[in-house]
Write a protein that holds these residues in place. Structure first.
Motif, PDB file in Angstrom:
ATOM      1  N   TYR A 247       0.843  -1.208   0.000  1.00 49.92           N
ATOM      2  CA  TYR A 247       0.000   0.000   0.000  1.00 49.92           C
ATOM      3  C   TYR A 247       0.873   1.250   0.000  1.00 49.92           C
ATOM      4  O   TYR A 247       0.683   2.166  -0.807  1.00 49.92           O
ATOM      5  CB  TYR A 247      -0.952   0.032   1.215  1.00 49.92           C
ATOM      6  CG  TYR A 247      -1.847   1.249   1.137  1.00 49.92           C
ATOM      7  CD1 TYR A 247      -3.074   1.173   0.501  1.00 49.92           C
ATOM      8  CD2 TYR A 247      -1.429   2.486   1.629  1.00 49.92           C
ATOM      9  CE1 TYR A 247      -3.869   2.299   0.347  1.00 49.92           C
ATOM     10  CE2 TYR A 247      -2.213   3.623   1.482  1.00 49.92           C
ATOM     11  CZ  TYR A 247      -3.436   3.512   0.845  1.00 49.92           C
ATOM     12  OH  TYR A 247      -4.207   4.632   0.676  1.00 49.92           O
ATOM     13  N   ASN A 248       1.837   1.282   0.897  1.00 52.87           N
ATOM     14  CA  ASN A 248       2.657   2.490   1.034  1.00 52.87           C
ATOM     15  C   ASN A 248       3.524   2.731  -0.201  1.00 52.87           C
ATOM     16  O   ASN A 248       3.778   3.883  -0.564  1.00 52.87           O
ATOM     17  CB  ASN A 248       3.500   2.429   2.310  1.00 52.87           C
ATOM     18  CG  ASN A 248       2.614   2.647   3.534  1.00 52.87           C
ATOM     19  OD1 ASN A 248       1.686   3.456   3.500  1.00 52.87           O
ATOM     20  ND2 ASN A 248       2.860   1.904   4.609  1.00 52.87           N
ATOM     21  N   LEU A 249       3.928   1.653  -0.853  1.00 51.58           N
ATOM     22  CA  LEU A 249       4.688   1.793  -2.097  1.00 51.58           C
ATOM     23  C   LEU A 249       3.799   2.433  -3.179  1.00 51.58           C
ATOM     24  O   LEU A 249       4.223   3.331  -3.914  1.00 51.58           O
ATOM     25  CB  LEU A 249       5.180   0.410  -2.540  1.00 51.58           C
ATOM     26  CG  LEU A 249       6.029   0.357  -3.810  1.00 51.58           C
ATOM     27  CD1 LEU A 249       7.313   1.172  -3.642  1.00 51.58           C
ATOM     28  CD2 LEU A 249       6.360  -1.100  -4.152  1.00 51.58           C
ATOM     29  N   CYS A 250       2.559   1.983  -3.247  1.00 51.74           N
ATOM     30  CA  CYS A 250       1.623   2.528  -4.239  1.00 51.74           C
ATOM     31  C   CYS A 250       1.348   4.009  -3.944  1.00 51.74           C
ATOM     32  O   CYS A 250       1.294   4.840  -4.862  1.00 51.74           O
ATOM     33  CB  CYS A 250       0.328   1.714  -4.213  1.00 51.74           C
ATOM     34  SG  CYS A 250      -0.797   2.117  -5.560  1.00 51.74           S
ATOM     35  N   LEU A 251       1.230   4.337  -2.660  1.00 50.15           N
ATOM     36  CA  LEU A 251       0.989   5.740  -2.276  1.00 50.15           C
ATOM     37  C   LEU A 251       2.195   6.612  -2.638  1.00 50.15           C
ATOM     38  O   LEU A 251       2.035   7.722  -3.150  1.00 50.15           O
ATOM     39  CB  LEU A 251       0.692   5.825  -0.774  1.00 50.15           C
ATOM     40  CG  LEU A 251       0.430   7.233  -0.226  1.00 50.15           C
ATOM     41  CD1 LEU A 251      -0.737   7.912  -0.940  1.00 50.15           C
ATOM     42  CD2 LEU A 251       0.146   7.173   1.285  1.00 50.15           C
ATOM     43  N   GLU A 252       3.375   6.055  -2.393  1.00 45.21           N
ATOM     44  CA  GLU A 252       4.594   6.807  -2.724  1.00 45.21           C
ATOM     45  C   GLU A 252       4.634   7.085  -4.241  1.00 45.21           C
ATOM     46  O   GLU A 252       4.976   8.197  -4.681  1.00 45.21           O
ATOM     47  CB  GLU A 252       5.821   5.974  -2.301  1.00 45.21           C
ATOM     48  CG  GLU A 252       7.122   6.737  -2.265  1.00 45.21           C
ATOM     49  CD  GLU A 252       8.323   5.804  -2.040  1.00 45.21           C
ATOM     50  OE1 GLU A 252       9.378   6.091  -2.613  1.00 45.21           O
ATOM     51  OE2 GLU A 252       8.183   4.786  -1.320  1.00 45.21           O
ATOM     52  N   CYS A 318      -7.296  17.830 -17.645  1.00 45.46           N
ATOM     53  CA  CYS A 318      -7.850  17.078 -16.506  1.00 45.46           C
ATOM     54  C   CYS A 318      -7.610  15.594 -16.748  1.00 45.46           C
ATOM     55  O   CYS A 318      -7.944  15.088 -17.817  1.00 45.46           O
ATOM     56  CB  CYS A 318      -9.351  17.324 -16.403  1.00 45.46           C
ATOM     57  SG  CYS A 318      -9.750  19.045 -16.042  1.00 45.46           S
ATOM     58  N   PHE A 319      -7.033  14.922 -15.766  1.00 47.24           N
ATOM     59  CA  PHE A 319      -6.776  13.485 -15.935  1.00 47.24           C
ATOM     60  C   PHE A 319      -6.620  12.795 -14.592  1.00 47.24           C
ATOM     61  O   PHE A 319      -6.557  13.447 -13.550  1.00 47.24           O
ATOM     62  CB  PHE A 319      -5.545  13.242 -16.826  1.00 47.24           C
ATOM     63  CG  PHE A 319      -4.308  14.002 -16.444  1.00 47.24           C
ATOM     64  CD1 PHE A 319      -3.461  13.537 -15.455  1.00 47.24           C
ATOM     65  CD2 PHE A 319      -3.990  15.206 -17.084  1.00 47.24           C
ATOM     66  CE1 PHE A 319      -2.315  14.241 -15.110  1.00 47.24           C
ATOM     67  CE2 PHE A 319      -2.848  15.918 -16.744  1.00 47.24           C
ATOM     68  CZ  PHE A 319      -2.005  15.434 -15.755  1.00 47.24           C
ATOM     69  N   SER A 320      -6.579  11.465 -14.644  1.00 48.97           N
ATOM     70  CA  SER A 320      -6.425  10.671 -13.427  1.00 48.97           C
ATOM     71  C   SER A 320      -4.963  10.308 -13.209  1.00 48.97           C
ATOM     72  O   SER A 320      -4.169  10.255 -14.144  1.00 48.97           O
ATOM     73  CB  SER A 320      -7.258   9.379 -13.517  1.00 48.97           C
ATOM     74  OG  SER A 320      -6.677   8.461 -14.428  1.00 48.97           O
ATOM     75  N   VAL A 321      -4.642  10.080 -11.946  1.00 46.60           N
ATOM     76  CA  VAL A 321      -3.351   9.495 -11.552  1.00 46.60           C
ATOM     77  C   VAL A 321      -3.724   8.260 -10.740  1.00 46.60           C
ATOM     78  O   VAL A 321      -4.335   8.384  -9.668  1.00 46.60           O
ATOM     79  CB  VAL A 321      -2.530  10.480 -10.699  1.00 46.60           C
ATOM     80  CG1 VAL A 321      -1.301   9.794 -10.107  1.00 46.60           C
ATOM     81  CG2 VAL A 321      -2.121  11.687 -11.533  1.00 46.60           C
ATOM     82  N   GLU A 322      -3.460   7.068 -11.259  1.00 48.44           N
ATOM     83  CA  GLU A 322      -3.957   5.862 -10.602  1.00 48.44           C
ATOM     84  C   GLU A 322      -3.011   4.671 -10.696  1.00 48.44           C
ATOM     85  O   GLU A 322      -3.328   3.668 -11.329  1.00 48.44           O
ATOM     86  CB  GLU A 322      -5.342   5.491 -11.139  1.00 48.44           C
ATOM     87  CG  GLU A 322      -5.478   5.424 -12.657  1.00 48.44           C
ATOM     88  CD  GLU A 322      -6.904   5.044 -13.073  1.00 48.44           C
ATOM     89  OE1 GLU A 322      -7.388   4.007 -12.600  1.00 48.44           O
ATOM     90  OE2 GLU A 322      -7.516   5.783 -13.859  1.00 48.44           O
ATOM     91  N   PRO A 323      -1.855   4.789 -10.036  1.00 43.02           N
ATOM     92  CA  PRO A 323      -0.982   3.620 -10.020  1.00 43.02           C
ATOM     93  C   PRO A 323      -1.651   2.470  -9.252  1.00 43.02           C
ATOM     94  O   PRO A 323      -2.438   2.714  -8.325  1.00 43.02           O
ATOM     95  CB  PRO A 323       0.253   4.122  -9.259  1.00 43.02           C
ATOM     96  CG  PRO A 323      -0.246   5.222  -8.391  1.00 43.02           C
ATOM     97  CD  PRO A 323      -1.370   5.879  -9.180  1.00 43.02           C
ATOM     98  N   GLY A 324      -1.335   1.254  -9.660  1.00 42.01           N
ATOM     99  CA  GLY A 324      -1.866   0.083  -8.968  1.00 42.01           C
ATOM    100  C   GLY A 324      -0.797  -0.985  -8.895  1.00 42.01           C
ATOM    101  O   GLY A 324       0.113  -1.022  -9.730  1.00 42.01           O
ATOM    102  N   ILE A 325      -0.896  -1.810  -7.881  1.00 35.57           N
ATOM    103  CA  ILE A 325       0.007  -2.962  -7.754  1.00 35.57           C
ATOM    104  C   ILE A 325      -0.888  -4.166  -7.457  1.00 35.57           C
ATOM    105  O   ILE A 325      -1.619  -4.168  -6.457  1.00 35.57           O
ATOM    106  CB  ILE A 325       1.034  -2.759  -6.611  1.00 35.57           C
ATOM    107  CG1 ILE A 325       1.827  -1.462  -6.824  1.00 35.57           C
ATOM    108  CG2 ILE A 325       1.974  -3.971  -6.515  1.00 35.57           C
ATOM    109  CD1 ILE A 325       2.743  -1.094  -5.653  1.00 35.57           C
TER     110      ILE A 325
END
Ligand code: MN
Ligand code: MN
Length: 361
Positions: A247-252, A318-325
């Motif tokens: 989780y914290n990696l994804c937040l970073e 306008c756009f999204s920022v949505e990294p996922g793991i």
């Protein structure tokens, strides 16, 4: 200048005699008229030297005429739409024709070809470019859509329990949004528990909410013609350290992208800012989609925030920022906000906190 005038000037400058729009969201953007014709046909015809024509199913004609100030023609289900289009357009042989390719299925293509019998050039880039930079008024509407996404997320959080299923929570979220006057979610709400969240396009079902696991919510609403889109992943009970670390990696990664967005950087550089954080930790293969997408009247629109996209970011995009793991069988996390590019940064439409939130099951 009106949007239709802008299209007419474009046609004039590009020696095009006719433009054919068929994507309902493009027609809404250009004319203010919003409808989903489903499998029936709706087209907006724009000519450089003639007033436009809106063509649609007969049952929609009255509402369309109340919205637009140019000719509207309808067709009955039993009629041949192509003959009516031909009879409604100026009587001339159009030689150079642009059409939106993205929404053109083969039935429409062959129907239109039966009238025009000319190759079409793709005018999708024109409409994409027009939609790309949002006005202040559009951004205000997107903040309102974002506020409702925050409310919807809170309803989701309020309904977390080990006794309910993913679809139970979705029902509560959508019920509450409808009661607040939202007629439509901008896509099917996703609530995914445990390993189901480890699939980036997991399908919510009657899975009971798992304890000591992560729970993913991806949702958005459509209001005033504009959309929102937000993802949060929260903890139910006490997930193990590995899950918290992911989780914290994804937040970073998410924050690395958000913090570098400003006019002048490229879409590819924003993607790389997030992706490199995840790659350096050895989980690059589990972030298997682009970082983000444009949104506005549609929840997915141009541009893609992805590797290899050299598009230079400008104020008003306008756009999204949505990294996922997503590690199959182990853990799935995605953190998504949408926002608008300001003079020197990125301002997000949604305010739900991003640090890992804990809930009792
Ligand atoms: Mn999204
Ligand atoms: Mn989303």
């Amino acid at each position: 200048m009106s949007k239709l005038q802008y299209v007419q000037d474009y046609l004039e400058n590009n020696q095009l005699e006719l433009a054919i729009f068929s994507d309902p969201s493009s027609i809404y953007y250009l004319t203010g008229y919003h409808a989903d014709p489903h499998e029936r046909h709706m087209f907006l015809f724009v000519m450089p030297d003639h007033e436009p024509l809106l063509f649609l199913p007969a049952l929609d004609v009255e509402r369309a005429r109340a919205t637009v100030s140019f000719p509207v023609t309808g067709y009955m289900d039993s009629e041949n739409p192509w003959k009516i289009i031909q009879a409604s357009l100026p009587n001339k042989a159009f030689k150079t024709i642009g059409a939106e390719f993205d929404n053109m299925n083969l039935t429409r293509y062959h129907g239109l070809q039966s009238i025009f019998n000319q190759p079409f050039s793709d005018i999708t880039p024109l409409i994409n470019t027009m939609k790309l930079i949002k006005s202040r008024d559009e951004i205000e509407k997107m903040f309102i859509a974002g506020e409702f996404a925050d409310k919807a997320m809170q309803v989701g959080f309020d309904n977390i329990s080990l006794n309910v299923t993913e679809t139970d929570i979705i029902a509560q979220i959508e019920f509450e949004m409808k009661k607040q006057g939202i007629s439509k979610m901008s896509f099917d709400t996703m609530v995914l528990t445990g390993n189901n969240a480890a699939n980036p396009h997991g399908i919510p079902a009657t899975n009971k909410i798992e304890n000591n696991a992560l729970l993913l919510f991806d949702l958005g609403v459509e209001t005033l013609g504009y959309t929102s889109d937000m993802t949060r992943t929260i903890a139910v009970g006490q997930p193990d350290q590995f899950k918290k670390d992911i989780y914290n990696l994804c937040l970073e990664a998410h924050m690395a992208a958000v913090e570098m967005i400003k006019p002048g950087v490229t879409a590819g550089e924003i993607d790389y800012a997030a992706r490199s954080v995840i790659e350096k930790s050895g989980y690059g293969e589990y972030f298997n989609h682009r970082l983000g997408h444009g949104l506005g009247m549609s929840v997915h629109e141009f541009p893609s925030i992805m590797e290899g996209n050299d598009l230079v970011i400008q104020e008003g995009m306008c756009f999204s920022v949505e990294p996922g793991i997503y590690i199959p069988g182990k853990v799935g996390v995605r953190i998504e906000d949408c926002g608008h590019v300001t003079e020197n940064g990125f301002n997000v439409f949604t305010k739900t906190p991003k640090e890992l939130l804990y809930f009792e099951g």
